[in-house]
Motif scaffolding. Sequence first.
Motif, PDB file in Angstrom:
ATOM      1  N   ILE D  37       9.090  36.640  -1.676  1.00 43.94           N
ATOM      2  CA  ILE D  37       9.647  35.380  -1.160  1.00 43.94           C
ATOM      3  C   ILE D  37       8.784  34.239  -1.653  1.00 43.94           C
ATOM      4  O   ILE D  37       7.567  34.237  -1.458  1.00 43.94           O
ATOM      5  CB  ILE D  37       9.704  35.369   0.380  1.00 43.94           C
ATOM      6  CG1 ILE D  37      10.745  36.390   0.840  1.00 43.94           C
ATOM      7  CG2 ILE D  37      10.082  33.977   0.893  1.00 43.94           C
ATOM      8  CD1 ILE D  37      10.956  36.418   2.320  1.00 43.94           C
ATOM      9  N   GLU D  39       8.255  30.423  -1.175  1.00 42.22           N
ATOM     10  CA  GLU D  39       8.588  29.338  -0.263  1.00 42.22           C
ATOM     11  C   GLU D  39       8.437  28.018  -1.010  1.00 42.22           C
ATOM     12  O   GLU D  39       7.396  27.780  -1.632  1.00 42.22           O
ATOM     13  CB  GLU D  39       7.533  29.417   0.850  1.00 42.22           C
ATOM     14  CG  GLU D  39       7.915  29.001   2.205  1.00 42.22           C
ATOM     15  CD  GLU D  39       6.659  29.134   3.083  1.00 42.22           C
ATOM     16  OE1 GLU D  39       6.671  28.644   4.197  1.00 42.22           O
ATOM     17  OE2 GLU D  39       5.648  29.721   2.602  1.00 42.22           O
ATOM     18  N   HIS D  50      13.457  22.362   2.251  1.00 39.72           N
ATOM     19  CA  HIS D  50      12.724  23.625   2.353  1.00 39.72           C
ATOM     20  C   HIS D  50      13.636  24.766   1.929  1.00 39.72           C
ATOM     21  O   HIS D  50      14.774  24.856   2.372  1.00 39.72           O
ATOM     22  CB  HIS D  50      12.259  23.840   3.797  1.00 39.72           C
ATOM     23  CG  HIS D  50      11.785  25.232   4.053  1.00 39.72           C
ATOM     24  ND1 HIS D  50      10.811  25.843   3.309  1.00 39.72           N
ATOM     25  CD2 HIS D  50      12.167  26.156   4.968  1.00 39.72           C
ATOM     26  CE1 HIS D  50      10.606  27.070   3.748  1.00 39.72           C
ATOM     27  NE2 HIS D  50      11.441  27.290   4.760  1.00 39.72           N
ATOM     28  N   LYS D  51      13.118  25.647   1.034  1.00 45.10           N
ATOM     29  CA  LYS D  51      13.950  26.776   0.617  1.00 45.10           C
ATOM     30  C   LYS D  51      13.060  27.998   0.373  1.00 45.10           C
ATOM     31  O   LYS D  51      11.980  27.884  -0.228  1.00 45.10           O
ATOM     32  CB  LYS D  51      14.678  26.415  -0.681  1.00 45.10           C
ATOM     33  CG  LYS D  51      15.665  27.500  -1.110  1.00 45.10           C
ATOM     34  CD  LYS D  51      16.498  27.081  -2.292  1.00 45.10           C
ATOM     35  CE  LYS D  51      17.370  28.241  -2.755  1.00 45.10           C
ATOM     36  NZ  LYS D  51      17.962  27.954  -4.084  1.00 45.10           N
ATOM     37  N   ASP D  52      13.517  29.166   0.843  1.00 38.80           N
ATOM     38  CA  ASP D  52      12.803  30.406   0.552  1.00 38.80           C
ATOM     39  C   ASP D  52      13.499  31.083  -0.618  1.00 38.80           C
ATOM     40  O   ASP D  52      14.553  31.719  -0.444  1.00 38.80           O
ATOM     41  CB  ASP D  52      12.808  31.334   1.779  1.00 38.80           C
ATOM     42  CG  ASP D  52      11.830  30.842   2.840  1.00 38.80           C
ATOM     43  OD1 ASP D  52      10.954  30.015   2.491  1.00 38.80           O
ATOM     44  OD2 ASP D  52      11.946  31.270   3.999  1.00 38.80           O
ATOM     45  N   THR D  54      14.087  33.724  -3.816  1.00 38.37           N
ATOM     46  CA  THR D  54      13.795  35.135  -4.088  1.00 38.37           C
ATOM     47  C   THR D  54      13.575  35.382  -5.579  1.00 38.37           C
ATOM     48  O   THR D  54      13.180  36.466  -5.986  1.00 38.37           O
ATOM     49  CB  THR D  54      14.924  36.049  -3.581  1.00 38.37           C
ATOM     50  OG1 THR D  54      16.153  35.546  -4.136  1.00 38.37           O
ATOM     51  CG2 THR D  54      15.002  36.040  -2.073  1.00 38.37           C
ATOM     52  N   ASP D 152      -0.029  37.375   4.244  1.00 40.08           N
ATOM     53  CA  ASP D 152       0.734  36.332   4.925  1.00 40.08           C
ATOM     54  C   ASP D 152       0.085  35.913   6.246  1.00 40.08           C
ATOM     55  O   ASP D 152       0.694  35.195   7.017  1.00 40.08           O
ATOM     56  CB  ASP D 152       2.193  36.778   5.143  1.00 40.08           C
ATOM     57  CG  ASP D 152       2.248  38.103   5.849  1.00 40.08           C
ATOM     58  OD1 ASP D 152       1.168  38.658   6.120  1.00 40.08           O
ATOM     59  OD2 ASP D 152       3.345  38.583   6.117  1.00 40.08           O
ATOM     60  N   ARG D 160       2.762  23.277   7.005  1.00 45.58           N
ATOM     61  CA  ARG D 160       4.230  23.197   7.115  1.00 45.58           C
ATOM     62  C   ARG D 160       4.644  22.201   8.184  1.00 45.58           C
ATOM     63  O   ARG D 160       5.525  21.367   7.974  1.00 45.58           O
ATOM     64  CB  ARG D 160       4.791  24.584   7.462  1.00 45.58           C
ATOM     65  CG  ARG D 160       4.659  25.573   6.334  1.00 45.58           C
ATOM     66  CD  ARG D 160       5.335  26.894   6.619  1.00 45.58           C
ATOM     67  NE  ARG D 160       4.924  27.870   5.614  1.00 45.58           N
ATOM     68  CZ  ARG D 160       3.953  28.755   5.781  1.00 45.58           C
ATOM     69  NH1 ARG D 160       3.312  28.840   6.933  1.00 45.58           N
ATOM     70  NH2 ARG D 160       3.628  29.575   4.794  1.00 45.58           N
TER      71      ARG D 160
END
Lengths: 360, 360, 360, 360, 360
Positions: D37, D39, D50-52, D54, D152, D160
């Motif tokens: 992922i 981010e 904001h976008k996650d 792939t 993580d 954020r």
Amino acid sequence: MATSKKRAKRISKSHKKVGLPPGTMTYVGNKESSELIIEVYNYTPEGVTHKDCTTVEDAVAFLATDAVTWVNLNGLFHVKAIEELGKSVGMHPLQLEDVVNVNHRPKIEELTKGGLFVILKMLYYNEANELIIEHISLVFKDNTVISFQEDDKDVFDIIRQRIKEPRGVIRNKQADYLLFAIMDAVIDHYFLILETLGDKIEVLEDQLIYNPTDNLVGEIQQLKREVLKIRRSIYPLREVVGNLEKAEHPSISDDTQKYFRDLYDHTIQVIETIETYRDMLWGLMDMYMSSVSNKMNNVMKVLTIIATIFIPLTFIVGVYGMNFENMPELHYQNGYYIVWIVMLVIFLAMLYYFKRKKWL
Amino acid sequence: MATSKKRAKRISKSHKKVGLPPGTMTYVGNKESSELIIEVYNYTPEGVTHKDCTTVEDAVAFLATDAVTWVNLNGLFHVKAIEELGKSVGMHPLQLEDVVNVNHRPKIEELTKGGLFVILKMLYYNEANELIIEHISLVFKDNTVISFQEDDKDVFDIIRQRIKEPRGVIRNKQADYLLFAIMDAVIDHYFLILETLGDKIEVLEDQLIYNPTDNLVGEIQQLKREVLKIRRSIYPLREVVGNLEKAEHPSISDDTQKYFRDLYDHTIQVIETIETYRDMLWGLMDMYMSSVSNKMNNVMKVLTIIATIFIPLTFIVGVYGMNFENMPELHYQNGYYIVWIVMLVIFLAMLYYFKRKKWL
Amino acid sequence: MATSKKRAKRISKSHKKVGLPPGTMTYVGNKESSELIIEVYNYTPEGVTHKDCTTVEDAVAFLATDAVTWVNLNGLFHVKAIEELGKSVGMHPLQLEDVVNVNHRPKIEELTKGGLFVILKMLYYNEANELIIEHISLVFKDNTVISFQEDDKDVFDIIRQRIKEPRGVIRNKQADYLLFAIMDAVIDHYFLILETLGDKIEVLEDQLIYNPTDNLVGEIQQLKREVLKIRRSIYPLREVVGNLEKAEHPSISDDTQKYFRDLYDHTIQVIETIETYRDMLWGLMDMYMSSVSNKMNNVMKVLTIIATIFIPLTFIVGVYGMNFENMPELHYQNGYYIVWIVMLVIFLAMLYYFKRKKWL
Amino acid sequence: MATSKKRAKRISKSHKKVGLPPGTMTYVGNKESSELIIEVYNYTPEGVTHKDCTTVEDAVAFLATDAVTWVNLNGLFHVKAIEELGKSVGMHPLQLEDVVNVNHRPKIEELTKGGLFVILKMLYYNEANELIIEHISLVFKDNTVISFQEDDKDVFDIIRQRIKEPRGVIRNKQADYLLFAIMDAVIDHYFLILETLGDKIEVLEDQLIYNPTDNLVGEIQQLKREVLKIRRSIYPLREVVGNLEKAEHPSISDDTQKYFRDLYDHTIQVIETIETYRDMLWGLMDMYMSSVSNKMNNVMKVLTIIATIFIPLTFIVGVYGMNFENMPELHYQNGYYIVWIVMLVIFLAMLYYFKRKKWL
Amino acid sequence: MATSKKRAKRISKSHKKVGLPPGTMTYVGNKESSELIIEVYNYTPEGVTHKDCTTVEDAVAFLATDAVTWVNLNGLFHVKAIEELGKSVGMHPLQLEDVVNVNHRPKIEELTKGGLFVILKMLYYNEANELIIEHISLVFKDNTVISFQEDDKDVFDIIRQRIKEPRGVIRNKQADYLLFAIMDAVIDHYFLILETLGDKIEVLEDQLIYNPTDNLVGEIQQLKREVLKIRRSIYPLREVVGNLEKAEHPSISDDTQKYFRDLYDHTIQVIETIETYRDMLWGLMDMYMSSVSNKMNNVMKVLTIIATIFIPLTFIVGVYGMNFENMPELHYQNGYYIVWIVMLVIFLAMLYYFKRKKWL
Ligand SMILES: [Mg+2]
Ligand SMILES: [Mg+2]
Ligand SMILES: [Mg+2]
Ligand SMILES: [Mg+2]
Ligand SMILES: [Mg+2]
Ligand SMILES: [Mg+2]
Ligand SMILES: [Mg+2]
Ligand SMILES: [Mg+2]
Ligand SMILES: [Mg+2]
Ligand SMILES: [Mg+2]
Ligand SMILES: [Mg+2]
Ligand SMILES: [Mg+2]
Ligand SMILES: [Mg+2]
Ligand SMILES: [Mg+2]
Ligand SMILES: [Mg+2]
Ligand SMILES: [Mg+2]
Ligand SMILES: [Mg+2]
Ligand SMILES: [Mg+2]
Ligand SMILES: [Mg+2]
Ligand SMILES: [Mg+2]
Ligand SMILES: [Mg+2]
Ligand SMILES: [Mg+2]
Ligand SMILES: [Mg+2]
Ligand SMILES: [Mg+2]
Ligand SMILES: [Mg+2]
Ligand SMILES: [Mg+2]
Ligand SMILES: [Mg+2]
Ligand SMILES: [Mg+2]
Ligand SMILES: [Mg+2]
Ligand SMILES: [Mg+2]
Ligand SMILES: [Mg+2]
């Protein structure tokens, strides 16, 4: 016997060199090989020529080609060949002397007529698990790198393989990158040594905790000596690599200098790890000394408990072992039983005392 | 007695110099020689003249020649001759004072009217195996080198031989190379000292492992003191050689400067070795202290085992040595044998306990 | 009592100065003298005038002359006179404050209108064999040197004598040489201190070997404190002398600067000696600790040998002291002799055991 | 078993990298995550996207916008994605290698075509209370910051949140401030570690005073190792931050440089605290050793008091247990009582002696 | 209980600040005062105005005057007032944050629009004899000095008095001298701390010699911690003062710079004293450890003497306590007396042995 043998190895034969005029080449090591083989790799992006020469002339013939040439000479015992080969690229007699002086520390120097002369140290554990230091010299001039090794314990196989791969980076770069690649192979080997050393320290630490014995100090000292050896090799090596990274040697391209900067990072990492090991060994010594003290404390406690309980009781029974005519207690019906009760009370009082003092 | 003798030697007679005006030449050493001999070598590539002069005038006569001249004066007791000789090449009174002040540390200075003045230290073990420091001064000016030695313990024979060889390098070079050759001979000697010292450390280490005795601390301290002495000589010497290697003294040729760089490498090697020895001696001290602790531990264990086994048993036999009239056990048919069995059980239980504790 | 007296001396009265405005002159020492005498020497190569003035005016009158003038004031208690004298050569109030602040460290500063202000420390052992530090300030301006001393313990006699000698070097030089000569006299005195300290260390070392007693630690600590004191004086003094040697002060001639370089060599020698002493004292501490451990080891061995031999034997005789009716051995004809033989065997076995363990 | 597990973790897998050509990306850590992922935060003072993502392509699409972009990639196991992402901003292969080499020390380097590459270390205690070091790399170029994290465990939540706040400082600043904000979040975390470590030291200190046990040395050594780990992270980090504060990187504004100076102050504070802890741990070790010695002293005193009192008394009663025919005392009417009185006197005398010696 | 209280104080509340954006003012100390008083002194050589303001506006009104203004704010709890006051002289938010961050180390920075920002530490022993560190910030701009203090423990009374004196130096100088005067008052206070600490060390030393007890190690460690605290304050303070002395800040006159040089001398003196104390504390630790060893040695000697004398004698009397039927000695007329004589001889031999070994 084992001891005198060990000693024979440890002492360097530096007296061999005392009194000789400077520039006299004297091999002070103890690895005597019989046959001379000079390995030559001559390569361009298009192809590779490999030849194992038996005379210096054969090897020197390759130097004049436009291809990148790597000349690798094994065995510092072949003093004459080394001299001849070195002079063909313009090495100073003092530099030739250093090639065969295996006690010389790592350094970097310029050749008189352009090019670089580098001394470094390869470390490895031999079969007897002793840390061996091998003396390696590199000469870089134009499109040639010459390497002089004391031993054929070979960290250079990786280089040979990479030269043979047609798509390998090494084939598409100049001789300055070859110099880097050789030094990189040597310094990569330090990480293996550090891993072995780290394992030894951890084993020692576990032994210290689970099964401390008298000879652990000797082993700690042994590891300290190995740390000292590695430090003596790596600190001057850092200066050598730092020089290649920072100085503006005209024969080293900007691109290759980036690789030397990377190598510099590795030497710093080696140094930081070895310093950590050094501190850990000092810590082990402290742990050992305190474990010795604790063991003595426990021995003393056992002695004190036994002695403190039984010495007074033994006194009491001694009293009633006296042979005085007039000792009324001896004639009491329950005298013997009373004495036992008194002794039991003393015994229990002592136990309570030791319990409270946390000796039991 | 032996002690006060030793002391007499160790203390330097620096009070002799207190209160004297600067520039007063006072020989503070204790080596008094009777006769003055000034050795002169005058050489060109073509030939050598050698003369042992008994007056300064005879020696000075050679200085004006075009040949390279080496004047060697033995015995710092001859203060007048030293002054006369020194003034003939323009030495400052303060420098002459330093020539005979054997406590002075190594240094390099320029002469007032060109040329160099160098102080260094020769180390050797005397017959009594004591580390002796000899004070040596060198003056280099134009085509002349003058050497002043405290002692005739002669490391300079190697130089004499090399001057006499018609094809020798030294004969074909200028006086700056002679200066190098003399300093090189002195520093080469440090390696012999280090070898001896290294041997002593290894012998001590073996003794520590195989036959530790109480007086080893004294020997460790003695070696530490020798290490301190060598460090005090070699660190300033490094500065001297480093200056000759780096500074642009007009009278030192580029070619000779390379030789001084080589000499600098040697001084660094001496320093690294002496620092290694220093760390090893600290390690020996640690080993000694832990061996003392271990020995005490073992002594204590023997005592504790014996006492812990026999004190309770002695109590038991004491009980049945009591003279109470009413002690039923005494009249049991097997009382005596039962006591023995009980004691045997206690004895075995104790042995088992010590076994489990790894004291046996 | 002796202790509180000692303490009274050791603690400096620095609280006296807390809260006062900067530039307030406060004598924080404890040497109060009653009478003010200002000694003046006014000299040229031709002649000397010497006068002991009782007022500052008398002394200041000499400053304007063309001759070199040395003004020496004893007793920092005379704050007013010091202020007056200092201001006559242009000292800043902050500098005057430092003249009487005996806790101030050695330093060198320029005067506001040309000239130099130097603080240094004289060391000596007093009658009670305590190391005393005397605060000395020097002001050098034009053809004048003023010296302020805390005490009349006089290392300056040597200067007075040399001024009086018509052919003396000092008479033919300027005031910058006089500044050097005074500093030289002070620093020469350090060598005497070092000799005394070296003797003390050797005596301690002999005691440690031949007659170690419990209070030696206290003496080692005492010498360590003296070493600390000397280091605190000599390290800043090196900076002072180094500044005079290297900086281009217009009022110091090139010729005199050579003398300061010589002085610098001496301060380095003092520092090297004091560092050697420091290491030797650490070594003595190690020797002491190991001698304590060895002594304990020997005490323990004696106890263990005696106890280990006699405790089992005492058990045996205890066995046959029991009063059981049925003990067959007691009735053997040779029972008593057999027991003696058994005990002798045990005794000899023990002796053999201790012999083998090298405890005997 | 527990031990070999611990070892498996402690030893870094650096042998994995030995012999590989430089620039080969090899993840040597042991945290393998399955899903990729990436981010992305794209923000201006006006708004945030904001976008996650792939795939790397999705993420790279944001880089070309005028807004400030923060790309955060978790999991160094995704070597291919890291390479792709890195190359899109012009990272050198050697730098990409360092991103996944979790053993690499903190450093700062310029990218080949402008921009900065920073490596730092996040520290945290995991659930097992072990000090974990996480490898973090940051790339700053134009209006983009890319962060590569091994784990993580997220210290970046705070960033954020601050990006999402419309009035937050971060939204109104450029990407150089974002670089600062991320580094600030990481270094702030060191203070939490230091607080935990400080608590541990104080708990240990209390234990040492109120309940000293044998295994405290192990705990002290453990904390020393943690201190070593933190030092190895923070010292190179100081160089990194110092470089950002002092060097004139064109892409860092003067305003942001002030923030880096503030960050530099924090790293210095971390260093000073860790050095204080280091000294405190050495002090604890000293306290421990002296407490062990004191305990032994007390054990010995108990033994000595008991033995010294009763051994002579036991001798006396032994005397009157002898069976000689002719022992007059045995027949005295009061012999038994007299012996008791004598023994009482001896007992009291001993008590008085021990009292005076302060053993009781 | 007492312990957890102590702990609560020792741990700084740095977690309070973790995660906050830079420039957030957070008072992390624990001294909360209720009322805000801003003390203002406005003075010229002619006169002084003094006012205790309760609002920032009142205080700021004085800044614009031509007179020198000193604004003193007590209590870092008043975050809003500090922010308002600071912004009125152009302080950066990061600097305002540092004013209330009592854990911040001493430093000096320039204000954005001219002027200086200084952080330093005041040390004092509180009533409980604990060493307290107070955080003090100073802002110097044009003809104004603002001081922010954590506490009203007032070292500044001396400044107030000197401002009130019409003839005082301070009244005739500019604000740069006021900055110096405040810093001087703070640093003067260090000497009082050092005197107290020196007294404590001497008391400890006397105790060590005349009445050594087990808890002295704890006290030595406590003093070591105080030394560490002072070092952490004074070393960065030296950098601050050194910067003021050497750097050419346009707002500091040459005349005032001389005063800062004097202040620099004082900080050096503080440092030298604290380093001496540090070495003395290490020496005390050595003395303590050797005194513990000596005490154990003496305990062991007493035990060994008693046991070694009486154990063999007890064996002898045990022999004649045996009950063998056939023991001829028992029937000798003088057997008993002969045994006594034998035992006396053994006793005396032992005494002689111990005498010779110097155990008695
Ligand atoms: Mg260390
Ligand atoms: Mg270390
Ligand atoms: Mg350490
Ligand atoms: Mg260390
Ligand atoms: Mg150390
Ligand atoms: Mg070392
Ligand atoms: Mg060392
Ligand atoms: Mg070491
Ligand atoms: Mg060390
Ligand atoms: Mg060491
Ligand atoms: Mg040490
Ligand atoms: Mg030392
Ligand atoms: Mg030392
Ligand atoms: Mg040392
Ligand atoms: Mg030392
Ligand atoms: Mg040392
Ligand atoms: Mg030390
Ligand atoms: Mg420390
Ligand atoms: Mg430290
Ligand atoms: Mg430390
Ligand atoms: Mg320390
Ligand atoms: Mg330390
Ligand atoms: Mg350390
Ligand atoms: Mg240390
Ligand atoms: Mg130590
Ligand atoms: Mg120290
Ligand atoms: Mg030290
Ligand atoms: Mg120290
Ligand atoms: Mg020290
Ligand atoms: Mg120390
Ligand atoms: Mg230390």
